[in-house]
Design a protein around this motif. Structure first.
Motif, PDB file in Angstrom:
ATOM      1  N   SER A 292       0.813  -1.216   0.000  1.00 38.95           N
ATOM      2  CA  SER A 292       0.000   0.000   0.000  1.00 38.95           C
ATOM      3  C   SER A 292       0.846   1.265   0.000  1.00 38.95           C
ATOM      4  O   SER A 292       0.403   2.320  -0.462  1.00 38.95           O
ATOM      5  N   LEU A 293       2.071   1.173   0.511  1.00 37.78           N
ATOM      6  CA  LEU A 293       2.941   2.351   0.566  1.00 37.78           C
ATOM      7  C   LEU A 293       3.371   2.816  -0.818  1.00 37.78           C
ATOM      8  O   LEU A 293       3.870   3.934  -0.967  1.00 37.78           O
ATOM      9  N   ASP A 294       3.165   1.968  -1.833  1.00 40.42           N
ATOM     10  CA  ASP A 294       3.459   2.386  -3.209  1.00 40.42           C
ATOM     11  C   ASP A 294       2.522   3.492  -3.667  1.00 40.42           C
ATOM     12  O   ASP A 294       2.806   4.186  -4.647  1.00 40.42           O
ATOM     13  N   ARG A 295       1.404   3.655  -2.975  1.00 39.35           N
ATOM     14  CA  ARG A 295       0.401   4.645  -3.382  1.00 39.35           C
ATOM     15  C   ARG A 295       0.296   5.788  -2.383  1.00 39.35           C
ATOM     16  O   ARG A 295      -0.652   6.563  -2.425  1.00 39.35           O
ATOM     17  N   MET A 296       1.247   5.884  -1.461  1.00 39.52           N
ATOM     18  CA  MET A 296       1.235   6.915  -0.420  1.00 39.52           C
ATOM     19  C   MET A 296       2.605   7.555  -0.322  1.00 39.52           C
ATOM     20  O   MET A 296       3.590   6.999  -0.799  1.00 39.52           O
ATOM     21  N   VAL A 297       2.661   8.695   0.327  1.00 40.54           N
ATOM     22  CA  VAL A 297       3.943   9.365   0.571  1.00 40.54           C
ATOM     23  C   VAL A 297       4.414   8.997   1.971  1.00 40.54           C
ATOM     24  O   VAL A 297       3.655   9.092   2.941  1.00 40.54           O
ATOM     25  N   VAL A 298       5.662   8.574   2.067  1.00 39.90           N
ATOM     26  CA  VAL A 298       6.263   8.230   3.352  1.00 39.90           C
ATOM     27  C   VAL A 298       7.296   9.294   3.682  1.00 39.90           C
ATOM     28  O   VAL A 298       8.257   9.499   2.930  1.00 39.90           O
ATOM     29  N   GLY A 299       7.092   9.980   4.810  1.00 37.79           N
ATOM     30  CA  GLY A 299       7.991  11.050   5.224  1.00 37.79           C
ATOM     31  C   GLY A 299       8.823  10.674   6.424  1.00 37.79           C
ATOM     32  O   GLY A 299       8.347  10.013   7.356  1.00 37.79           O
ATOM     33  N   SER A 300      10.086  11.078   6.423  1.00 37.45           N
ATOM     34  CA  SER A 300      11.029  10.790   7.507  1.00 37.45           C
ATOM     35  C   SER A 300      11.519  12.094   8.118  1.00 37.45           C
ATOM     36  O   SER A 300      11.832  13.046   7.399  1.00 37.45           O
ATOM     37  N   ILE A 301      11.626  12.115   9.439  1.00 38.19           N
ATOM     38  CA  ILE A 301      12.057  13.341  10.124  1.00 38.19           C
ATOM     39  C   ILE A 301      13.553  13.597   9.976  1.00 38.19           C
ATOM     40  O   ILE A 301      14.025  14.708  10.184  1.00 38.19           O
TER      41      ILE A 301
ATOM     42  N   ALA B 210       2.292  17.421  -3.762  1.00 40.73           N
ATOM     43  CA  ALA B 210       2.801  17.220  -5.123  1.00 40.73           C
ATOM     44  C   ALA B 210       3.462  15.850  -5.262  1.00 40.73           C
ATOM     45  O   ALA B 210       3.316  15.178  -6.295  1.00 40.73           O
ATOM     46  N   LEU B 211       4.182  15.415  -4.220  1.00 39.95           N
ATOM     47  CA  LEU B 211       4.802  14.089  -4.256  1.00 39.95           C
ATOM     48  C   LEU B 211       3.754  12.994  -4.369  1.00 39.95           C
ATOM     49  O   LEU B 211       3.930  12.013  -5.091  1.00 39.95           O
ATOM     50  N   LEU B 212       2.638  13.189  -3.649  1.00 42.30           N
ATOM     51  CA  LEU B 212       1.569  12.194  -3.680  1.00 42.30           C
ATOM     52  C   LEU B 212       0.968  12.079  -5.073  1.00 42.30           C
ATOM     53  O   LEU B 212       0.751  10.968  -5.588  1.00 42.30           O
ATOM     54  N   GLU B 213       0.725  13.224  -5.685  1.00 36.97           N
ATOM     55  CA  GLU B 213       0.143  13.220  -7.034  1.00 36.97           C
ATOM     56  C   GLU B 213       1.073  12.516  -8.013  1.00 36.97           C
ATOM     57  O   GLU B 213       0.642  11.674  -8.821  1.00 36.97           O
ATOM     58  N   GLU B 214       2.358  12.824  -7.923  1.00 34.45           N
ATOM     59  CA  GLU B 214       3.346  12.214  -8.819  1.00 34.45           C
ATOM     60  C   GLU B 214       3.465  10.715  -8.576  1.00 34.45           C
ATOM     61  O   GLU B 214       3.515   9.914  -9.518  1.00 34.45           O
ATOM     62  N   LYS B 215       3.454  10.323  -7.298  1.00 36.12           N
ATOM     63  CA  LYS B 215       3.622   8.912  -6.960  1.00 36.12           C
ATOM     64  C   LYS B 215       2.428   8.087  -7.421  1.00 36.12           C
ATOM     65  O   LYS B 215       2.585   6.978  -7.927  1.00 36.12           O
ATOM     66  N   ARG B 216       1.235   8.632  -7.272  1.00 38.91           N
ATOM     67  CA  ARG B 216       0.045   7.878  -7.670  1.00 38.91           C
ATOM     68  C   ARG B 216      -0.078   7.781  -9.186  1.00 38.91           C
ATOM     69  O   ARG B 216      -0.529   6.768  -9.715  1.00 38.91           O
ATOM     70  N   LYS B 217       0.353   8.811  -9.874  1.00 37.91           N
ATOM     71  CA  LYS B 217       0.367   8.726 -11.342  1.00 37.91           C
ATOM     72  C   LYS B 217       1.321   7.635 -11.793  1.00 37.91           C
ATOM     73  O   LYS B 217       1.019   6.857 -12.703  1.00 37.91           O
ATOM     74  N   SER B 218       2.492   7.593 -11.161  1.00 39.11           N
ATOM     75  CA  SER B 218       3.490   6.589 -11.504  1.00 39.11           C
ATOM     76  C   SER B 218       2.963   5.192 -11.196  1.00 39.11           C
ATOM     77  O   SER B 218       3.145   4.256 -11.979  1.00 39.11           O
ATOM     78  N   TRP B 219       2.297   5.048 -10.046  1.00 42.77           N
ATOM     79  CA  TRP B 219       1.766   3.738  -9.662  1.00 42.77           C
ATOM     80  C   TRP B 219       0.706   3.269 -10.660  1.00 42.77           C
ATOM     81  O   TRP B 219       0.699   2.115 -11.074  1.00 42.77           O
ATOM     82  N   GLN B 220      -0.173   4.190 -11.056  1.00 41.04           N
ATOM     83  CA  GLN B 220      -1.230   3.827 -12.003  1.00 41.04           C
ATOM     84  C   GLN B 220      -0.638   3.419 -13.351  1.00 41.04           C
ATOM     85  O   GLN B 220      -1.119   2.498 -14.010  1.00 41.04           O
ATOM     86  N   LYS B 221       0.436   4.110 -13.741  1.00 45.97           N
ATOM     87  CA  LYS B 221       1.094   3.781 -15.008  1.00 45.97           C
ATOM     88  C   LYS B 221       1.725   2.387 -14.951  1.00 45.97           C
ATOM     89  O   LYS B 221       1.624   1.591 -15.883  1.00 45.97           O
ATOM     90  N   ASP B 222       2.365   2.083 -13.790  1.00 48.15           N
ATOM     91  CA  ASP B 222       3.049   0.805 -13.644  1.00 48.15           C
ATOM     92  C   ASP B 222       2.094  -0.355 -13.402  1.00 48.15           C
ATOM     93  O   ASP B 222       2.455  -1.516 -13.581  1.00 48.15           O
ATOM     94  N   HIS B 223       0.876  -0.042 -12.952  1.00 49.51           N
ATOM     95  CA  HIS B 223      -0.046  -1.111 -12.584  1.00 49.51           C
ATOM     96  C   HIS B 223      -1.266  -1.163 -13.493  1.00 49.51           C
ATOM     97  O   HIS B 223      -2.345  -1.568 -13.085  1.00 49.51           O
ATOM     98  N   LYS B 224      -1.057  -0.740 -14.722  1.00 51.44           N
ATOM     99  CA  LYS B 224      -2.132  -0.955 -15.688  1.00 51.44           C
ATOM    100  C   LYS B 224      -2.358  -2.455 -15.819  1.00 51.44           C
ATOM    101  O   LYS B 224      -1.426  -3.235 -15.843  1.00 51.44           O
ATOM    102  N   LYS B 225      -3.573  -2.816 -15.886  1.00 49.52           N
ATOM    103  CA  LYS B 225      -3.900  -4.240 -15.927  1.00 49.52           C
ATOM    104  C   LYS B 225      -3.250  -4.893 -17.143  1.00 49.52           C
ATOM    105  O   LYS B 225      -3.455  -4.479 -18.271  1.00 49.52           O
ATOM    106  N   ILE B 226      -2.446  -5.909 -16.870  1.00 46.98           N
ATOM    107  CA  ILE B 226      -1.794  -6.594 -17.981  1.00 46.98           C
ATOM    108  C   ILE B 226      -2.711  -7.697 -18.492  1.00 46.98           C
ATOM    109  O   ILE B 226      -3.535  -8.245 -17.761  1.00 46.98           O
TER     110      ILE B 226
END
Length: 647
Positions: free
Chosen positions: A230-239, A276-292
């Motif tokens: 699930s973290l592939d579709r979320m932003v993970v931030g570190s202090i 902005a990171l979230l938007e970019e990450k979710r676009k990338s995830w959707q591109k990589d996980h198009k139904k094969i």
């Protein structure tokens, strides 16, 4: 809108924090910056009430036997004093403490020392990780032959201790508190469920221990794999760097690291960059996980009689054939373009579990190479997933075990695998492969040998020295045998299931057993291998393969297997003379396939000459084909073996 929201705004995104001590402050900050906050406390600090190491440390300080003290945290420094002053007067200890060389990892231990009226001799620069501590020590003083004490903070840092010892220091650990899960786990469990359900946008980690506690609870709930995915579709931030380092070691992503390791600045910076990171990450995830598109391979009736007279099966039975058969370990792998394209869309574990895709890559590899046998696309560690040890395939790091088995209690809690319930996808893949593979081509199933599988369970990942495995093996013979027995029994059931599903032969991979001496093999491994082979039908050829096993071959032959697999480190002809009447498989160095065709031909001819046209030779590499290997070189090898061995 207030000033903070103008400078940064989460814009209503769902932000989850696992902060405990400053939970209220974190809630306030997230709300102030426009986030929908979820605070799920993940830890509490518990001092060691009877901390003998701390008390002994205090005595050594007073006696002048502690030369250098490295203080890693402010909280730990304060707790250390609280424990020590129960037996040693505060003034007495502090007077001696101030005379030692005190090294502070960062501003928090500096502040704790200031409260005691002490100034440290050395302060590590930002970003205040243990690496900066090492660097400043290298610049300021020599620690060779010095007695160095390290105040630890929850999680042992073996790498730091190792580096100090490499510099010649006599290192002693001083643990002063431990981390525990909250007594009430309801909020933490709900947050984990929300992550798995996709009901979270941003995760913020402010402490390294939060990472391990979150993963522990996720595992107990059976949600670790889902949480990680699930973290592939979320932003993970570190202090900061320390948290980032632990995220990396745990196989979790780091999308954003704060420039300032302070909570207020961390949240403000997160509100600026995370949307902005979230938007970019979710676009990338959707591109990589198009139904094969997955081709469906229906199961058909098959009779194994059709490939009984193949060159491969004849070699297994030590019968003559018109040429030497060849197949390649890892023949469906990353060196093939088709496989790489598929893997770019599908995770490894998902590929193993999809019987149609497993069928496709297995059959495609055999057809493309023209080899004399196909081998099931799978992995030796799949049997560990139903044992509940937390198997993951981390990108770039290979298989990881998140709950290593290193105690008698952990062994006792392990279940015996019922493969028909938990590994049915493997059996389904075999039936589909057997239905669509050339009917005259044998299909090889496989399993990991108990020692290699157990070593992964104990080490937790790949290893160079097998420290945990061997120490466990030597330390607790009873628990070791119990663990080996459980894996052996599970493996027997798993292999029998593969045979029933339609494989014609099985290879047992003992990739790590070469780390053992013959005596250790005989004591700790041989009885279990003997049991495994004697429990399998003699009508199905078993290939017994290991790496770096030159000193073990006779014992391995005695343990069982109609075919002995050799790596490239041994002379095939001399090994055959030594072993006598048994089929042999091998043994070209995989790196030869990175050379030119002339060299490949010369090395192939050499091995065939060592075999002396004896019945029972199966040509293979000494281990798996490497990802860098040109596929045309593998095809050329197959043609060369067929041509040069024709008789």
């Amino acid at each position: 809108m207030n000033q903070e929201n103008k400078e940064g705004n989460f814009s209503g995104l769902k932000v989850t924090s696992f902060e405990s001590r400053r939970a209220y402050e974190m809630q306030s900050l997230l709300t102030r910056y426009g986030g929908r906050a979820t605070i799920a406390p993940s830890m509490r600090e518990i001092p060691f009430e009877l901390n003998q190491e701390a008390l002994e440390f205090g005595k050594k300080v007073v006696q002048g036997k502690a030369e250098i003290v490295i203080l890693m945290t402010g909280v730990g420094t304060r707790f250390l004093l609280q424990v020590i002053e129960k037996e040693i007067p505060r003034e007495t200890f502090l007077a001696s403490f101030a005379k030692t060389v005190l090294v502070a990892r960062g501003p928090k231990p500096v502040l704790a020392l200031k409260e005691m009226g002490i100034t440290p001799a050395i302060c590590a620069p930002e970003p205040n990780t243990w690496r900066e501590v090492l660097s400043i020590l290298d610049q300021k003083i020599s620690i060779k032959e010095k007695k160095v004490f390290v105040q630890e903070y929850g999680i042992q840092n073996q790498e730091f201790i190792k580096e100090l010892k490499k510099r010649g220091a006599h290192v002693s650990r001083v643990p002063v508190y431990r981390w525990a899960l909250p007594e009430d786990l309801s909020l933490l469990k709900k947050a984990i469920f929300d992550v798995c359900d996709g009901n979270t946008d941003i995760l913020l980690f402010t402490n390294a221990t939060q990472i391990y506690n979150v993963l522990e609870v996720a595992s107990e709930e059976g949600l670790e794999s889902s949480f990680r995915e699930s973290l592939d579709r979320m932003v993970v931030g570190s202090i900061g760097p320390i948290v980032s380092e632990n995220l990396k070691e745990s196989g979790l992503p780091i999308d954003f690291e704060s420039k300032e390791s302070k909570m207020g600045l961390f949240v403000k910076e997160a509100s600026l960059v995370c949307p902005a990171l979230l938007e970019e990450k979710r676009k990338s995830w959707q591109k990589d996980h198009k139904k094969i598109e997955v081709k469906i391979y229906p199961i058909k009736l098959y009779s194994g009689d059709l490939c009984k007279e193949s060159a491969f099966m004849k070699a297994c039975r030590l019968e003559p054939s018109s040429y030497t058969p060849i197949w390649i370990m890892r023949q469906a792998g990353r060196y093939m373009k088709e496989y790489r394209e598929l893997r770019s869309k599908v995770k490894f574990l998902d590929l193993c579990k999809n019987s149609d895709l497993a069928c496709e890559v297995t059959v495609t590899a055999q057809e493309k190479l023209g080899v004399d046998a196909a081998i099931l696309f799978s992995d030796i560690l799949l049997i560990l997933e139903p044992m509940g040890v937390g198997l993951e395939y981390a990108k770039g790091d290979g298989p990881l075990i998140y709950r290593p088995v290193r105690t008698e209690e952990a062994v006792e809690n392990l279940p015996i695998v019922k493969p028909e319930e938990s590994l049915g996808f493997v059996f389904e893949a075999i039936k589909k492969i057997r239905s669509h593979l050339n009917s005259k081509i044998p299909l090889i199933g496989f399993a990991g040998a108990p020692f290699t599988v157990v070593s992964y369970m104990v080490e937790g990942k790949s290893s160079e020295n097998y420290l945990h495995t061997k120490s466990f093996m030597y330390r607790d013979y009873k628990a070791w045998n119990q663990l080996m027995s459980k894996v052996t029994d599970s493996s027997i059931a798993y292999i029998l299931g593969q045979i029933k599903s339609g494989v014609q032969a099985v290879q047992i991979f003992d990739s790590w057993v070469g780390c053992l001496s013959p005596q250790d093999y005989k004591t700790f491994v041989f009885p279990h291998m003997k049991k495994l082979f004697s429990s399998l039908p003699s009508t199905t050829p078993m290939i017994h393969f290991g790496t770096d096993t030159g000193a073990l071959l006779e014992l391995m032959k005695e343990a069982g297997g109609q075919v002995m697999g050799l790596d490239w480190r041994v002379d095939l002809g001399k090994s055959w003379d030594q072993l006598g009447s048994v089929a042999l498989q091998g043994n070209l160095d995989p790196l030869v396939l990175l050379s030119d065709h002339k060299t490949i031909r010369e090395q192939t001819k050499r091995i065939l000459e060592e075999a002396k046209s004896r019945n029972g030779h199966i040509f293979n590499l000494g281990h798996g084909v490497l990802p860098q290997t040109p596929v045309e070189n593998v095809r050329a090898l197959v043609e060369m073996v067929h041509e040069l061995s024709s008789r």
